[in-house]
Write a protein that holds these residues in place. Structure first.
Motif, PDB file in Angstrom:
ATOM      1  N   GLY A   1       0.816  -1.211   0.000  1.00  0.00           N
ATOM      2  CA  GLY A   1       0.000   0.000   0.000  1.00  0.00           C
ATOM      3  C   GLY A   1       0.848   1.260   0.000  1.00  0.00           C
ATOM      4  N   GLN A   2       1.924   1.277   0.792  1.00  0.00           N
ATOM      5  CA  GLN A   2       2.791   2.455   0.845  1.00  0.00           C
ATOM      6  C   GLN A   2       3.544   2.666  -0.469  1.00  0.00           C
ATOM      7  N   LEU A   3       4.113   1.592  -1.035  1.00  0.00           N
ATOM      8  CA  LEU A   3       4.853   1.746  -2.288  1.00  0.00           C
ATOM      9  C   LEU A   3       3.913   2.114  -3.430  1.00  0.00           C
ATOM     10  N   SER A   4       2.740   1.508  -3.460  1.00  0.00           N
ATOM     11  CA  SER A   4       1.763   1.856  -4.499  1.00  0.00           C
ATOM     12  C   SER A   4       1.337   3.312  -4.374  1.00  0.00           C
ATOM     13  N   ALA A   5       1.060   3.763  -3.164  1.00  0.00           N
ATOM     14  CA  ALA A   5       0.642   5.155  -2.957  1.00  0.00           C
ATOM     15  C   ALA A   5       1.753   6.122  -3.361  1.00  0.00           C
ATOM     16  N   ALA A   6       2.996   5.807  -2.994  1.00  0.00           N
ATOM     17  CA  ALA A   6       4.126   6.676  -3.364  1.00  0.00           C
ATOM     18  C   ALA A   6       4.254   6.767  -4.884  1.00  0.00           C
ATOM     19  N   THR A   7       4.069   5.655  -5.572  1.00  0.00           N
ATOM     20  CA  THR A   7       4.216   5.625  -7.026  1.00  0.00           C
ATOM     21  C   THR A   7       3.036   6.301  -7.715  1.00  0.00           C
ATOM     22  N   LYS A   8       1.847   6.004  -7.276  1.00  0.00           N
ATOM     23  CA  LYS A   8       0.646   6.551  -7.916  1.00  0.00           C
ATOM     24  C   LYS A   8       0.511   8.052  -7.713  1.00  0.00           C
ATOM     25  N   SER A   9       1.025   8.564  -6.600  1.00  0.00           N
ATOM     26  CA  SER A   9       0.779   9.968  -6.265  1.00  0.00           C
ATOM     27  C   SER A   9       1.945  10.896  -6.577  1.00  0.00           C
ATOM     28  N   VAL A  10       3.024  10.387  -7.166  1.00  0.00           N
ATOM     29  CA  VAL A  10       4.122  11.281  -7.502  1.00  0.00           C
ATOM     30  C   VAL A  10       3.600  12.330  -8.485  1.00  0.00           C
ATOM     31  N   GLN A  11       3.901  13.574  -8.214  1.00  0.00           N
ATOM     32  CA  GLN A  11       3.428  14.678  -9.057  1.00  0.00           C
ATOM     33  C   GLN A  11       4.231  14.699 -10.349  1.00  0.00           C
ATOM     34  N   GLY A  12       3.575  14.608 -11.472  1.00  0.00           N
ATOM     35  CA  GLY A  12       4.290  14.580 -12.753  1.00  0.00           C
ATOM     36  C   GLY A  12       4.893  13.222 -12.971  1.00  0.00           C
ATOM     37  N   SER A  13       6.200  13.178 -13.134  1.00  0.00           N
ATOM     38  CA  SER A  13       6.898  11.924 -13.385  1.00  0.00           C
ATOM     39  C   SER A  13       7.856  11.625 -12.245  1.00  0.00           C
ATOM     40  N   GLN A  60       9.567   8.397  -2.327  1.00  0.00           N
ATOM     41  CA  GLN A  60       8.991   8.910  -3.565  1.00  0.00           C
ATOM     42  C   GLN A  60      10.038   9.823  -4.199  1.00  0.00           C
ATOM     43  N   VAL A  61      10.429   9.507  -5.426  1.00  0.00           N
ATOM     44  CA  VAL A  61      11.457  10.266  -6.132  1.00  0.00           C
ATOM     45  C   VAL A  61      10.788  10.958  -7.303  1.00  0.00           C
ATOM     46  N   TYR A  62      11.019  12.244  -7.455  1.00  0.00           N
ATOM     47  CA  TYR A  62      10.403  12.988  -8.544  1.00  0.00           C
ATOM     48  C   TYR A  62      11.419  13.238  -9.651  1.00  0.00           C
ATOM     49  N   ASP A  63      10.953  13.251 -10.861  1.00  0.00           N
ATOM     50  CA  ASP A  63      11.760  13.520 -12.053  1.00  0.00           C
ATOM     51  C   ASP A  63      13.048  12.699 -12.051  1.00  0.00           C
ATOM     52  N   LEU A 114      13.829  -1.980  -4.900  1.00  0.00           N
ATOM     53  CA  LEU A 114      12.717  -2.184  -5.828  1.00  0.00           C
ATOM     54  C   LEU A 114      12.239  -0.814  -6.263  1.00  0.00           C
ATOM     55  N   VAL A 115      12.184  -0.583  -7.565  1.00  0.00           N
ATOM     56  CA  VAL A 115      11.730   0.715  -8.065  1.00  0.00           C
ATOM     57  C   VAL A 115      10.575   0.517  -9.037  1.00  0.00           C
ATOM     58  N   PHE A 116       9.580   1.375  -8.916  1.00  0.00           N
ATOM     59  CA  PHE A 116       8.446   1.407  -9.838  1.00  0.00           C
ATOM     60  C   PHE A 116       8.532   2.707 -10.624  1.00  0.00           C
ATOM     61  N   ASP A 117       8.644   2.604 -11.919  1.00  0.00           N
ATOM     62  CA  ASP A 117       8.765   3.742 -12.830  1.00  0.00           C
ATOM     63  C   ASP A 117       7.394   4.367 -13.038  1.00  0.00           C
ATOM     64  N   HIS A 163       6.149   7.604 -20.074  1.00  0.00           N
ATOM     65  CA  HIS A 163       6.661   6.729 -21.135  1.00  0.00           C
ATOM     66  C   HIS A 163       6.604   5.257 -20.737  1.00  0.00           C
ATOM     67  N   ALA A 164       6.538   4.982 -19.442  1.00  0.00           N
ATOM     68  CA  ALA A 164       6.518   3.605 -18.972  1.00  0.00           C
ATOM     69  C   ALA A 164       5.152   2.951 -19.162  1.00  0.00           C
ATOM     70  N   TYR A 165       4.098   3.734 -19.208  1.00  0.00           N
ATOM     71  CA  TYR A 165       2.765   3.124 -19.201  1.00  0.00           C
ATOM     72  C   TYR A 165       1.761   3.722 -20.179  1.00  0.00           C
ATOM     73  N   TYR A 166       2.070   4.859 -20.788  1.00  0.00           N
ATOM     74  CA  TYR A 166       1.037   5.580 -21.522  1.00  0.00           C
ATOM     75  C   TYR A 166       0.437   4.791 -22.683  1.00  0.00           C
ATOM     76  N   LEU A 167       1.224   4.115 -23.474  1.00  0.00           N
ATOM     77  CA  LEU A 167       0.679   3.417 -24.641  1.00  0.00           C
ATOM     78  C   LEU A 167      -0.328   2.340 -24.263  1.00  0.00           C
ATOM     79  N   GLN A 168      -0.090   1.661 -23.166  1.00  0.00           N
ATOM     80  CA  GLN A 168      -1.003   0.598 -22.762  1.00  0.00           C
ATOM     81  C   GLN A 168      -2.075   1.072 -21.782  1.00  0.00           C
ATOM     82  N   TYR A 169      -1.729   1.979 -20.881  1.00  0.00           N
ATOM     83  CA  TYR A 169      -2.650   2.361 -19.813  1.00  0.00           C
ATOM     84  C   TYR A 169      -3.176   3.789 -19.944  1.00  0.00           C
ATOM     85  N   ARG A 170      -2.804   4.481 -21.008  1.00  0.00           N
ATOM     86  CA  ARG A 170      -3.147   5.888 -21.224  1.00  0.00           C
ATOM     87  C   ARG A 170      -2.749   6.689 -19.998  1.00  0.00           C
TER      88      ARG A 170
END
Length: 159
Positions: A66-78, A96-99, A112-115, A119-126
């Protein structure tokens, strides 16, 4: 100061091995870890000492996820969600690392890093980053994360 991917990323190194400007160094580093963290045969959960450390530092695997997902989902921008080993406290932390910035804890080692760059997800997940992050959990190569965890703990605290 640029250290090259192997020195900046992980005590077990990366495949890049080049000396790069600082902003490129950090990007190369996280991408190297990201691709090695994933496997088409990944998923499930870690076991052994990594599982015990997750339980100790986050209360449960679900709490950690939950913490890693929240950090990844809520990063502002990229940016990135990162599970890291913090050597002074001898503990796992979520960052949470920005840019391209290296705003990770002083001396912490990414495991463990989640991008979360488009560019990592837009084509498949918009623009539905949460769906992409949820899918990443089924690809995590826990053997790679465990090897990084073991190597990071073996290096000891650095000041």
């Amino acid at each position: 100061m640029s250290h090259g991917c192997a020195a900046a990323c992980s005590p077990i190194g990366s495949r890049c091995g080049r000396r790069l400007p600082p902003h490129r160094d950090r990007l190369c580093c996280k991408h190297s870890i990201f691709w090695n963290n994933l496997s088409p045969h990944g998923g499930d959960r870690p076991d052994g000492e990594l599982a015990a450390a997750i339980e100790e530092h986050f209360g449960s695997f679900e709490g950690f996820a939950g913490q890693l997902s929240a950090a990844t989902k809520s990063v502002q921008g990229s940016g990135w969600g990162v599970l890291a080993w913090e050597p002074l406290g001898q503990r796992l932390i979520v960052e949470q690392v920005y840019d391209h910035h290296g705003n990770v804890g002083q001396g912490s080692t990414p495991l463990l890093v989640f991008d979360a760059w488009e560019h990592a997800y837009y084509l498949q997940y918009r623009n539905v980053r949460p769906d992409y992050v949820d899918r990443l959990w089924g690809l995590v190569d826990w053997a790679d994360v465990t090897a990084r965890f073991d190597a990071a703990r073996a290096t000891g605290p650095t000041l």
